[in-house]
Design a protein around this motif. Structure first.
Motif, PDB file in Angstrom:
ATOM      1  N   GLU A  64       1.702  66.377  30.732  1.00 25.12           N
ATOM      2  CA  GLU A  64       0.464  66.462  29.966  1.00 25.12           C
ATOM      3  C   GLU A  64      -0.718  66.372  30.938  1.00 25.12           C
ATOM      4  O   GLU A  64      -0.747  65.489  31.804  1.00 25.12           O
ATOM      5  N   ALA A  65      -1.634  67.300  30.820  1.00 22.53           N
ATOM      6  CA  ALA A  65      -2.839  67.346  31.664  1.00 22.53           C
ATOM      7  C   ALA A  65      -2.534  67.599  33.133  1.00 22.53           C
ATOM      8  O   ALA A  65      -3.415  67.471  33.974  1.00 22.53           O
ATOM      9  N   GLY A  66      -1.273  67.971  33.456  1.00 21.90           N
ATOM     10  CA  GLY A  66      -0.945  68.186  34.868  1.00 21.90           C
ATOM     11  C   GLY A  66      -0.093  69.399  35.147  1.00 21.90           C
ATOM     12  O   GLY A  66       0.176  69.706  36.297  1.00 21.90           O
ATOM     13  N   ILE A  67       0.318  70.119  34.103  1.00 20.36           N
ATOM     14  CA  ILE A  67       1.248  71.243  34.318  1.00 20.36           C
ATOM     15  C   ILE A  67       0.530  72.440  34.968  1.00 20.36           C
ATOM     16  O   ILE A  67       1.108  73.177  35.755  1.00 20.36           O
ATOM     17  N   ALA A  68      -0.781  72.600  34.626  1.00 24.86           N
ATOM     18  CA  ALA A  68      -1.561  73.708  35.202  1.00 24.86           C
ATOM     19  C   ALA A  68      -2.612  73.146  36.154  1.00 24.86           C
ATOM     20  O   ALA A  68      -2.852  71.934  36.189  1.00 24.86           O
ATOM     21  N   LEU A  69      -3.272  74.050  36.895  1.00 19.92           N
ATOM     22  CA  LEU A  69      -4.208  73.558  37.919  1.00 19.92           C
ATOM     23  C   LEU A  69      -5.638  73.337  37.421  1.00 19.92           C
ATOM     24  O   LEU A  69      -6.435  72.724  38.124  1.00 19.92           O
ATOM     25  N   THR A  70      -5.971  73.883  36.244  1.00 20.09           N
ATOM     26  CA  THR A  70      -7.347  73.682  35.766  1.00 20.09           C
ATOM     27  C   THR A  70      -7.359  72.819  34.500  1.00 20.09           C
ATOM     28  O   THR A  70      -6.405  72.847  33.705  1.00 20.09           O
ATOM     29  N   ILE A  77      -5.826  75.411  26.493  1.00 15.14           N
ATOM     30  CA  ILE A  77      -4.871  76.503  26.271  1.00 15.14           C
ATOM     31  C   ILE A  77      -3.444  75.976  26.070  1.00 15.14           C
ATOM     32  O   ILE A  77      -2.705  76.462  25.221  1.00 15.14           O
ATOM     33  N   LEU A  78      -3.060  74.971  26.836  1.00 17.14           N
ATOM     34  CA  LEU A  78      -1.674  74.511  26.767  1.00 17.14           C
ATOM     35  C   LEU A  78      -1.487  73.259  25.916  1.00 17.14           C
ATOM     36  O   LEU A  78      -0.362  72.770  25.770  1.00 17.14           O
ATOM     37  N   ALA A  79      -2.577  72.774  25.360  1.00 16.33           N
ATOM     38  CA  ALA A  79      -2.483  71.543  24.561  1.00 16.33           C
ATOM     39  C   ALA A  79      -1.480  71.741  23.420  1.00 16.33           C
ATOM     40  O   ALA A  79      -1.386  72.823  22.850  1.00 16.33           O
ATOM     41  N   SER A  80      -0.722  70.727  23.115  1.00 16.37           N
ATOM     42  CA  SER A  80       0.281  70.718  22.025  1.00 16.37           C
ATOM     43  C   SER A  80       1.500  71.576  22.316  1.00 16.37           C
ATOM     44  O   SER A  80       2.317  71.794  21.422  1.00 16.37           O
ATOM     45  N   GLY A 215       8.720  67.333   7.908  1.00 15.84           N
ATOM     46  CA  GLY A 215       7.903  66.243   8.460  1.00 15.84           C
ATOM     47  C   GLY A 215       8.230  65.919   9.920  1.00 15.84           C
ATOM     48  O   GLY A 215       7.760  64.913  10.453  1.00 15.84           O
ATOM     49  N   GLN A 216       9.015  66.802  10.569  1.00 14.14           N
ATOM     50  CA  GLN A 216       9.360  66.520  11.980  1.00 14.14           C
ATOM     51  C   GLN A 216       8.180  66.794  12.911  1.00 14.14           C
ATOM     52  O   GLN A 216       8.015  66.143  13.930  1.00 14.14           O
ATOM     53  N   ILE A 217       7.403  67.831  12.589  1.00 11.32           N
ATOM     54  CA  ILE A 217       6.216  68.159  13.402  1.00 11.32           C
ATOM     55  C   ILE A 217       5.051  68.488  12.471  1.00 11.32           C
ATOM     56  O   ILE A 217       5.251  68.706  11.271  1.00 11.32           O
ATOM     57  N   GLU A 218       3.840  68.535  13.038  1.00  6.69           N
ATOM     58  CA  GLU A 218       2.646  68.847  12.239  1.00  6.69           C
ATOM     59  C   GLU A 218       2.507  70.370  12.083  1.00  6.69           C
ATOM     60  O   GLU A 218       2.993  71.123  12.924  1.00  6.69           O
ATOM     61  N   GLU A 219       1.782  70.783  11.043  1.00  5.29           N
ATOM     62  CA  GLU A 219       1.503  72.222  10.845  1.00  5.29           C
ATOM     63  C   GLU A 219       0.805  72.795  12.097  1.00  5.29           C
ATOM     64  O   GLU A 219       1.103  73.901  12.545  1.00  5.29           O
ATOM     65  N   SER A 220      -0.101  71.995  12.667  1.00  4.76           N
ATOM     66  CA  SER A 220      -0.860  72.493  13.822  1.00  4.76           C
ATOM     67  C   SER A 220       0.015  72.651  15.078  1.00  4.76           C
ATOM     68  O   SER A 220      -0.388  73.265  16.052  1.00  4.76           O
ATOM     69  N   ASP A 221       1.234  72.084  15.049  1.00  6.27           N
ATOM     70  CA  ASP A 221       2.145  72.243  16.202  1.00  6.27           C
ATOM     71  C   ASP A 221       2.860  73.593  16.184  1.00  6.27           C
ATOM     72  O   ASP A 221       3.425  74.013  17.199  1.00  6.27           O
ATOM     73  N   ALA A 222       2.886  74.247  14.995  1.00  6.82           N
ATOM     74  CA  ALA A 222       3.823  75.361  14.801  1.00  6.82           C
ATOM     75  C   ALA A 222       3.590  76.521  15.777  1.00  6.82           C
ATOM     76  O   ALA A 222       4.508  76.926  16.491  1.00  6.82           O
ATOM     77  N   VAL A 223       2.371  77.074  15.831  1.00  7.64           N
ATOM     78  CA  VAL A 223       2.158  78.247  16.695  1.00  7.64           C
ATOM     79  C   VAL A 223       2.211  77.882  18.187  1.00  7.64           C
ATOM     80  O   VAL A 223       2.853  78.606  18.968  1.00  7.64           O
TER      81      VAL A 223
END
Ligand code: HEM
Length: 416
Positions: A64-70, A77-80, A215-223
């Motif tokens: 988290e917060a370290g996979i990409a360089l910016t 872009i990569l959040a969630s 209920g395993q993940i949130e709707e906002s996690d889907a895409v």
């Protein structure tokens, strides 16, 4: 940052280095276990053993917060996404994907994938000449898009968007700037097509929505979760499969070995190619606490860049012939081109299934593969591979005979 730690001004993401990164990787491996790259303010990890150890220590080296360089890529872009999450959030997201990608799930796909490979290999090799990138793209895109429930018409957008997504993991160079709009077009496309109304319940996306309903993940996690399939699963396999074909065309004796026993050698050939030319050359991690990498001290908040492409060429791990393609190499599947630890690639069974199917179909059809000109390399902040790779084939006697029989029957008209 330790003052005595090794530093380097090597421009890891310049075109010249991306075109042939191996001398740079060798220099980094010889400089130290962790080398501070001044230009990007990140620590390059180029040796296999250090990289393998970091992958197994996610509590210290977070994604988290370290996979990409910016920060833009990491925080927006990569959040969630599963790639950019840690701990319980990662476990929760990964569980949904694992069900679809587990070896067990592959059993029901095997027939579809092998039939597709046989059909495509027959079509592509019929004229005696084909582009390995074209064959690999057709194979992988059709498989993933069908499983996702996405329309084939969006294939090109998907390919451009996936490559752009990987450029966006890199530093804020020109390539990154040009990729940003393409990467967001792909996200828009996923939001447009991957709706509850549009996708079949039995598709991968259908399974993601079922996980939301349970209920395993949130709707906002889907895409964002779906983008793991489309971004991580397409280009990587295309580049890895293409490179395998290029290596086999460059090494005719290895092709003959594979052809004599494709069941045994197809998977080792794929892994040997991934070891030698990792489709994803690097990913980052952020230190969540201080750590020592083989004696080099790093502070909390610093970032490491894991050079998968260098680990595959490390003579300490692979011996003096680390730069040579040999499908009989013992344990070549122990490479790090699929990562490791909790973020180990979730798609290995699917990537292997597709590669094995294409290689076995080619082995049944073609006695010889030869490069028909130099393959054209594509430059990307993270990916390594070709945009075209022309190959000529000689059909095996059995295939030629059956092709000739078919032609004869056609000339004589149907048998009554
Ligand atoms: C030759 C083909 C492939 C290569 C070289 C590859 C490479 C990788 C690498 C290096 C990682 C680790 C990321 C990290 O270190 O944080 C990864 C993760 C991942 N890959 Fe693959 N991949 C391939 C094919 C696929 C396929 C076919 C799929 C699915 C359709 C897929 C889905 C994923 C997912 C979901 C993750 C994230 C896992 C996690 O964070 O828990 N990959 N892949």
């Amino acid at each position: 940052m330790s003052t005595t730690a090794p530093t380097s001004s090597l421009p890891l993401f310049d075109d010249r280095v991306l075109a042939d990164p191996y001398p740079t990787y060798e220099a980094l491996r010889n400089t130290g276990p962790a080398v501070h790259l001044e230009k990007y303010d990140v620590w390059a990890i180029a040796r296999h053993a250090d990289l393998a150890a970091i992958l197994k220590a996610p509590d210290t080296f977070g994604s988290e917060a370290g996979i990409a360089l910016t920060a833009l890529a990491n925080r927006q872009i990569l959040a969630s996404t599963v790639l950019a999450s840690d701990g319980t959030v990662h476990t929760k997201l990964r569980r949904v994907l694992s069900q679809q990608l587990a070896p067990r799930a592959m059993k029901s796909l095997t027939h579809r994938v092998t039939s597709r490979a046989e059909r495509l290999v027959e079509t592509y090799t019929a004229s005696g000449r084909f582009d390995a990138v074209g064959l690999a793209r057709h194979m992988v895109c059709d498989t993933v898009m069908e499983l996702m429930g996405l329309p084939e018409a969006d294939r090109e957008l998907m390919l451009d968007g996936a490559a752009a997504t990987f450029d966006v993991f890199g530093p804020a160079n020109d390539r990154y700037q040009q990729a940003l709009p393409l990467a967001s077009r792909m996200v828009d496309m996923l939001h447009k097509h991957l709706t509850r109304e549009a996708v079949a319940p039995e598709s991968w996306m259908g399974a993601i929505f079922q996980a939301v309903d349970a209920g395993q993940i949130e709707e906002s996690d889907a895409v964002p979760l779906a983008s793991a399939y489309t971004a991580a699963g397409i280009d990587t396999t295309v580049l890895g499969l293409t490179d395998t074909l290029v290596q086999l065309a460059r090494h005719p004796e290895q092709w003959q070995l594979l052809r004599r026993d494709p069941l045994r050698w197809a998977a080792p050939a794929f892994h040997e190619s991934l070891r030698l030319e990792a489709p994803i050359q690097g990913f980052g991690r952020l230190l969540t606490k201080p750590a020592s990498i083989d004696g080099v001290h790093l502070d909390e908040g610093e970032q490491v860049w894991l050079l998968y492409g260098s680990a595959g060429r490390d003579p300490q791990q692979w011996g003096h012939d680390a730069d040579t393609f040999t499908i009989q190499r013992p344990r070549s599947d122990r490479h790090l081109a699929f990562g490791g630890g909790p973020h180990l690639c979730a798609g290995i069974p699917l990537a292997e299934l597709q590669a094995r199917s294409v290689l076995r179909a080619l082995a049944a059809h073609c006695s010889h593969l030869t490069l028909d000109g130099e393959p054209v390399r594509v430059l990307n902040n993270l990916l390594r591979g070709y945009s075209s790779a022309p190959i000529t084939v000689e059909l095996s006697p059995r295939t030629s005979a059956s092709a000739a029989r078919t032609a004869e029957t056609c000339q004589q008209g149907p048998v009554t």
